[in-house]
Design a protein around this motif. Structure first.
Motif, mmCIF file in Angstrom:
data_model
loop_
_atom_site.group_PDB
_atom_site.id
_atom_site.type_symbol
_atom_site.label_atom_id
_atom_site.label_comp_id
_atom_site.label_asym_id
_atom_site.label_seq_id
_atom_site.Cartn_x
_atom_site.Cartn_y
_atom_site.Cartn_z
ATOM 1 N N PRO A 241 47.434 48.795 35.250
ATOM 2 C CA PRO A 241 48.573 48.608 35.888
ATOM 3 C C PRO A 241 48.740 48.183 37.200
ATOM 4 C CG PRO A 241 48.677 50.653 34.661
ATOM 5 C CD PRO A 241 47.290 50.295 34.596
ATOM 6 N N PHE A 242 49.531 47.207 37.509
ATOM 7 C CA PHE A 242 49.726 46.963 38.918
ATOM 8 C C PHE A 242 51.025 46.546 39.202
ATOM 9 C CE2 PHE A 242 48.314 42.583 37.476
ATOM 10 C CZ PHE A 242 48.845 41.849 38.635
ATOM 11 N N HIS A 243 51.580 46.372 40.321
ATOM 12 C CA HIS A 243 52.983 45.948 40.616
ATOM 13 C C HIS A 243 53.373 45.405 41.962
ATOM 14 C CE1 HIS A 243 53.266 49.716 42.771
ATOM 15 N NE2 HIS A 243 52.831 50.396 42.023
ATOM 16 N N ARG A 244 54.423 45.150 42.244
ATOM 17 C CA ARG A 244 54.700 44.808 43.409
ATOM 18 C C ARG A 244 53.950 45.332 44.349
ATOM 19 N NH1 ARG A 244 59.828 42.724 45.298
ATOM 20 N NH2 ARG A 244 60.535 43.685 43.491
ATOM 21 N N GLY A 245 53.342 44.652 45.653
ATOM 22 C CA GLY A 245 52.477 45.190 46.721
ATOM 23 C C GLY A 245 50.985 45.677 46.430
ATOM 24 N N GLN A 246 50.563 45.468 45.215
ATOM 25 C CA GLN A 246 49.315 45.636 44.885
ATOM 26 C C GLN A 246 48.384 44.656 44.527
ATOM 27 O OE1 GLN A 246 50.088 48.727 41.922
ATOM 28 N NE2 GLN A 246 49.229 50.238 43.160
ATOM 29 N N ALA A 247 47.215 44.897 44.768
ATOM 30 C CA ALA A 247 46.030 43.770 44.569
ATOM 31 C C ALA A 247 45.226 44.134 43.507
ATOM 32 C CB ALA A 247 45.436 43.319 46.069
ATOM 33 N N VAL A 248 44.599 43.296 42.806
ATOM 34 C CA VAL A 248 43.348 43.402 41.720
ATOM 35 C C VAL A 248 42.376 42.680 42.278
ATOM 36 C CG1 VAL A 248 42.980 43.208 39.250
ATOM 37 C CG2 VAL A 248 45.461 43.798 40.081
ATOM 38 N N VAL A 249 41.215 43.125 42.034
ATOM 39 C CA VAL A 249 39.755 42.710 42.133
ATOM 40 C C VAL A 249 39.169 42.500 40.692
ATOM 41 C CG1 VAL A 249 37.618 42.705 43.353
ATOM 42 C CG2 VAL A 249 39.531 43.366 44.598
ATOM 43 N N PHE A 250 38.943 41.452 40.388
ATOM 44 C CA PHE A 250 37.980 41.183 39.344
ATOM 45 C C PHE A 250 36.821 40.958 39.376
ATOM 46 C CE2 PHE A 250 42.479 39.421 38.209
ATOM 47 C CZ PHE A 250 42.754 39.906 37.103
ATOM 48 N N GLY A 251 35.995 41.530 38.293
ATOM 49 C CA GLY A 251 34.528 41.490 38.270
ATOM 50 C C GLY A 251 34.121 39.906 38.007
ATOM 51 N N ASP A 252 32.928 39.751 37.395
ATOM 52 C CA ASP A 252 32.166 38.486 36.984
ATOM 53 C C ASP A 252 32.770 38.245 35.424
ATOM 54 O OD1 ASP A 252 30.892 38.207 39.145
ATOM 55 O OD2 ASP A 252 29.209 39.141 38.506
ATOM 56 N N GLY A 253 33.026 36.716 35.212
ATOM 57 C CA GLY A 253 33.272 36.283 33.956
ATOM 58 C C GLY A 253 33.814 34.788 34.306
ATOM 59 N N ASP A 254 34.513 34.224 33.090
ATOM 60 C CA ASP A 254 34.945 32.908 33.480
ATOM 61 C C ASP A 254 36.514 32.862 32.823
ATOM 62 O OD1 ASP A 254 34.384 33.004 30.704
ATOM 63 O OD2 ASP A 254 32.552 31.683 30.954
ATOM 64 N N SER A 255 37.057 34.159 32.816
ATOM 65 C CA SER A 255 38.455 33.885 32.471
ATOM 66 C C SER A 255 39.398 35.058 32.992
ATOM 67 C CB SER A 255 38.599 33.841 30.798
ATOM 68 O OG SER A 255 38.591 34.901 30.102
ATOM 69 N N ILE A 256 40.614 35.038 33.306
ATOM 70 C CA ILE A 256 41.216 36.167 33.727
ATOM 71 C C ILE A 256 42.514 36.397 32.735
ATOM 72 C CG2 ILE A 256 40.315 36.113 36.084
ATOM 73 C CD1 ILE A 256 43.057 34.650 36.931
#
Length: 319
Positions: A241-256
């Motif tokens: 879960p994430f919402h207004r005012g939150q940032a997400v960091v993704f790991g390695d791969g080739d789709s999000i």
């Protein structure tokens, strides 16, 4: 929100959903809540990446969400004159109007979906302010400012501007029409945004309808970040879960993958998300205030040049 939209996303070119059998989904490494503060003469900001390790941000330095704030008459604020060197500033205005002016004679007005891409390079002085009409009337103001690093070879190039009007942003849809994608810079599934960059990046503003999901192809050599501008949802196959005012960091791969919650709060029609990716520069970063260089000696030189007036002088018409 937002200013640049269409009534029916299905009339737009569509992004092909990557085949899960041949692509690698990027996992979510972390979700960070942006601390809130004030910038310039006192306008409210969220420091989108303040709690994220710099190794995950490269080539980005920082990003501020400016507002969302509904000013009363007399309240709108800007920034005083200040210097920049060694990077690019990307100012994206979702609602409201900002006027830019610099010591090289550049600048202009950006409003309602416009982006101003300023390559500070070797250095300049700069001011951002609301127009007098907005100060007098008040009104809604909401935007982003992103700082993109320049490699050492480009840090001292001549300053320049790109004014990207909202109508020039590349508009795309997902296959089912559940999301509107605005490609501001870079490329997505063969579709090119209008912004040109020294450091290869992609910048997208996505409006995701309640309950909809987007899975987008993403360059495997880029990093991948998402930031919630409004609304709520989740990231990755694990549905973090994430919402207004939150940032997400993704790991390695080739789709999000990003999903919007079935129910949004009363003030948000959609889950509004900024998606960022870039090719890491992998050089030392020395960052102090408005200067982003490779060493402390270069920072000292930037300060000396600023104090000696070598980054420019405030124009006679400056305010």
């Amino acid at each position: 929100m937002p200013a640049v939209t269409v009534d029916n996303p299905l009339t737009l070119p569509r992004v092909t959903t990557p085949d899960a059998a041949v692509t690698s989904a990027r996992p979510v490494l972390t979700v960070a809540t942006a601390p809130e503060g004030f910038e310039g003469e006192g306008f409210p900001v969220r420091r989108a990446f303040a709690k994220i390790n710099q190794k995950y941000l490269d080539p980005f330095i920082m990003m501020d969400q400016m507002g969302e704030v509904d000013y009363a008459a007399g309240e709108p604020k800007g920034t005083p004159w200040h210097p920049h060197r060694g990077f690019e500033t990307v100012t994206y205005i979702i609602d409201g109007t900002f006027i830019h002016q610099d010591s090289h004679g550049g600048g202009g007005t950006i409003t309602d979906g416009d982006t101003q891409w300023m390559t500070a390079g070797s250095g300049l002085l700069h001011i951002e302010s609301p127009p007098e009409s907005l100060v007098m009337s008040g009104g809604l103001f909401h935007g982003l400012q992103l700082w993109v690093n320049l490699p050492a070879s480009d840090k001292m190039i001549a300053p320049k501007y790109q004014d990207i009007r909202g109508g020039n942003v590349k508009l795309l849809s997902t296959e089912d029409g559940g999301a509107l994608l605005r490609v501001i810079a870079g490329e997505l599934d063969g579709h090119q945004g209008p912004g040109t960059t020294f450091t290869p990046i992609t910048m997208i503003h996505a409006s995701i309808s309640p309950g909809a999901r987007i899975t987008l192809p993403w360059r495997s050599d880029f990093n991948a970040l998402a930031y919630g501008l409004a609304g709520s949802g989740s990231a990755g196959a694990e549905r973090r879960p994430f919402h207004r005012g939150q940032a997400v960091v993704f790991g390695d791969g080739d789709s999000i993958t990003i999903r919007a919650d079935e129910k949004q709060d009363s003030r948000d029609n959609n889950f509004e998300v900024v998606l960022l990716g870039g090719l890491p520069i992998r050089e030392p970063v020395a960052h102090y205030g408005p200067f982003v260089m490779n060493s402390h000696r270069e920072l000292q030189q930037a300060m000396e040049d600023f104090q000696a007036g070598r980054l420019g002088t405030i124009p006679a018409s400056g305010h």
